[in-house]
Design a protein around this motif. Structure first.
Motif, mmCIF file in Angstrom:
data_model
loop_
_atom_site.group_PDB
_atom_site.id
_atom_site.type_symbol
_atom_site.label_atom_id
_atom_site.label_comp_id
_atom_site.label_asym_id
_atom_site.label_seq_id
_atom_site.Cartn_x
_atom_site.Cartn_y
_atom_site.Cartn_z
ATOM 1 N N ARG A 1 -13.436 18.238 -18.567
ATOM 2 C CA ARG A 1 -13.144 17.833 -19.931
ATOM 3 C C ARG A 1 -11.877 18.515 -20.446
ATOM 4 O O ARG A 1 -11.083 17.910 -21.141
ATOM 5 C CB ARG A 1 -14.306 18.173 -20.856
ATOM 6 C CG ARG A 1 -14.050 17.861 -22.328
ATOM 7 C CD ARG A 1 -13.851 16.368 -22.521
ATOM 8 N NE ARG A 1 -13.585 16.038 -23.912
ATOM 9 C CZ ARG A 1 -12.369 15.935 -24.432
ATOM 10 N NH1 ARG A 1 -11.319 16.136 -23.668
ATOM 11 N NH2 ARG A 1 -12.212 15.639 -25.692
ATOM 12 N N SER B 1 -23.644 12.307 -15.388
ATOM 13 C CA SER B 1 -22.217 12.007 -15.212
ATOM 14 C C SER B 1 -21.924 10.997 -14.116
ATOM 15 O O SER B 1 -20.787 10.550 -14.001
ATOM 16 C CB SER B 1 -21.379 13.272 -14.971
ATOM 17 O OG SER B 1 -21.400 14.094 -16.110
ATOM 18 N N SER C 1 -26.491 10.212 -17.775
ATOM 19 C CA SER C 1 -26.531 11.563 -18.337
ATOM 20 C C SER C 1 -26.133 12.629 -17.321
ATOM 21 O O SER C 1 -25.698 13.718 -17.687
ATOM 22 C CB SER C 1 -27.929 11.865 -18.900
ATOM 23 O OG SER C 1 -28.900 11.721 -17.891
ATOM 24 N N ARG D 1 -17.262 15.945 -16.259
ATOM 25 C CA ARG D 1 -17.946 15.055 -17.180
ATOM 26 C C ARG D 1 -17.184 13.767 -17.465
ATOM 27 O O ARG D 1 -17.692 12.875 -18.116
ATOM 28 C CB ARG D 1 -18.222 15.801 -18.488
ATOM 29 C CG ARG D 1 -19.139 17.012 -18.318
ATOM 30 C CD ARG D 1 -19.219 17.845 -19.565
ATOM 31 N NE ARG D 1 -19.809 17.100 -20.671
ATOM 32 C CZ ARG D 1 -19.823 17.537 -21.925
ATOM 33 N NH1 ARG D 1 -19.246 18.678 -22.229
ATOM 34 N NH2 ARG D 1 -20.388 16.816 -22.873
ATOM 35 N N SER E 1 -19.245 11.684 -21.230
ATOM 36 C CA SER E 1 -20.552 11.861 -21.878
ATOM 37 C C SER E 1 -21.197 10.526 -22.229
ATOM 38 O O SER E 1 -21.626 10.297 -23.373
ATOM 39 C CB SER E 1 -20.399 12.728 -23.142
ATOM 40 O OG SER E 1 -20.065 14.039 -22.790
ATOM 41 N N GLU E 2 -21.219 9.651 -21.257
ATOM 42 C CA GLU E 2 -21.901 8.356 -21.342
ATOM 43 C C GLU E 2 -21.228 7.371 -22.296
ATOM 44 O O GLU E 2 -21.781 6.299 -22.570
ATOM 45 C CB GLU E 2 -23.378 8.537 -21.745
ATOM 46 C CG GLU E 2 -24.156 9.447 -20.802
ATOM 47 C CD GLU E 2 -25.589 9.684 -21.243
ATOM 48 O OE1 GLU E 2 -26.367 8.706 -21.284
ATOM 49 O OE2 GLU E 2 -25.939 10.839 -21.569
#
Lengths: 113, 115
Positions: free
Chosen positions: A96, A72, A70, A30, A51-52
């Motif tokens: 993450r 990734s 969204s 992510r 996460s954007e």
């Protein structure tokens, strides 16, 4: 499991144009970060997305921007290209919970004429 | 300010020789992470090792070993019995605790192993 995919592999632009580079991270990753590699300055951090959201940004002018979708996938954009923007642009992704282990793509080699 | 210095620009060895790549880092942070990455001609950086600032154990993994000396701010990397496939550019990198995934890289050392 597919690795980090960057497209295109090579790109030739002229001064003043803009360019968009694409990066697809490893499935499940992510976090995406971007680096510029030049013979003179070496590897320099551009920015990082999770996460954007942009989490961190390096010391580059505002002509360099990025975004994360969204799914990734990430894109970086350079506007008003200068000769000095010629470089290998590397994208890296990470889980993450293990942000320190980065997996890099093969990069996009940008030449500005 | 954070900085990573790799004083060796290029090293050439003959196969089966041992080779050590030097790395000196600077940071005022007490928690940080050090890395070695390898960049073969294909371009992608390949992760080799990570070391925490608070973990001073040195490791050996196959033909690779690392020597972390906090007292001298050094994080050296050794390849034992080098092989032609080890030819690549090797980068040492530093990440401070608050910087997400942002790495500060050294300029790299080009290793050439001939047969």
């Amino acid at each position: 499991k597919a690795g980090v995919t960057q497209t295109p592999r090579y790109l030739i632009k002229t001064r003043g144009q803009q360019v968009t580079l694409s990066c697809s991270p490893i499935s499940g990753h992510r976090s995406v970060s971007w680096y510029q590699q030049t013979p003179g300055q070496g590897l320099q951090f551009l920015f990082e997305y999770f996460s954007e959201t942009q989490r961190n940004k390096g010391n580059f002018p505002g002509r360099f921007s990025g975004r994360q979708f969204s799914n990734s996938r990430s894109e970086m954009n350079v506007s008003t290209l200068e000769l000095g923007d010629s470089a290998l642009y590397l994208c890296a992704s990470s889980l993450r919970d293990r942000p320190e282990k980065l997996f890099f793509g093969s990069g996009t080699q940008l030449s500005v004429l | 300010a954070q900085k990573v210095t790799q004083a060796q620009t290029e090293i050439s060895v003959v196969e089966k020789e041992d080779v050590t790549l030097d790395c000196v880092y600077e940071t005022r942070d007490t928690t940080y992470y050090l890395f070695w990455y390898k960049q073969p001609p294909s371009g992608e950086l390949v992760f080799l090792i990570r070391r925490n600032s608070f973990d001073e154990q040195n490791e050996i993994s196959g033909r690779y070993s690392w020597n972390f000396q906090k007292s001298t701010s050094s994080f050296n990397f050794t390849i034992t019995a080098s092989q032609v496939v080890d030819s690549a550019v090797y980068f040492c990198a530093l990440r401070i605790n608050q910087a997400g995934t942002a790495l500060i890289f050294g300029k790299g050392t080009t290793l050439s192993v001939s047969s």
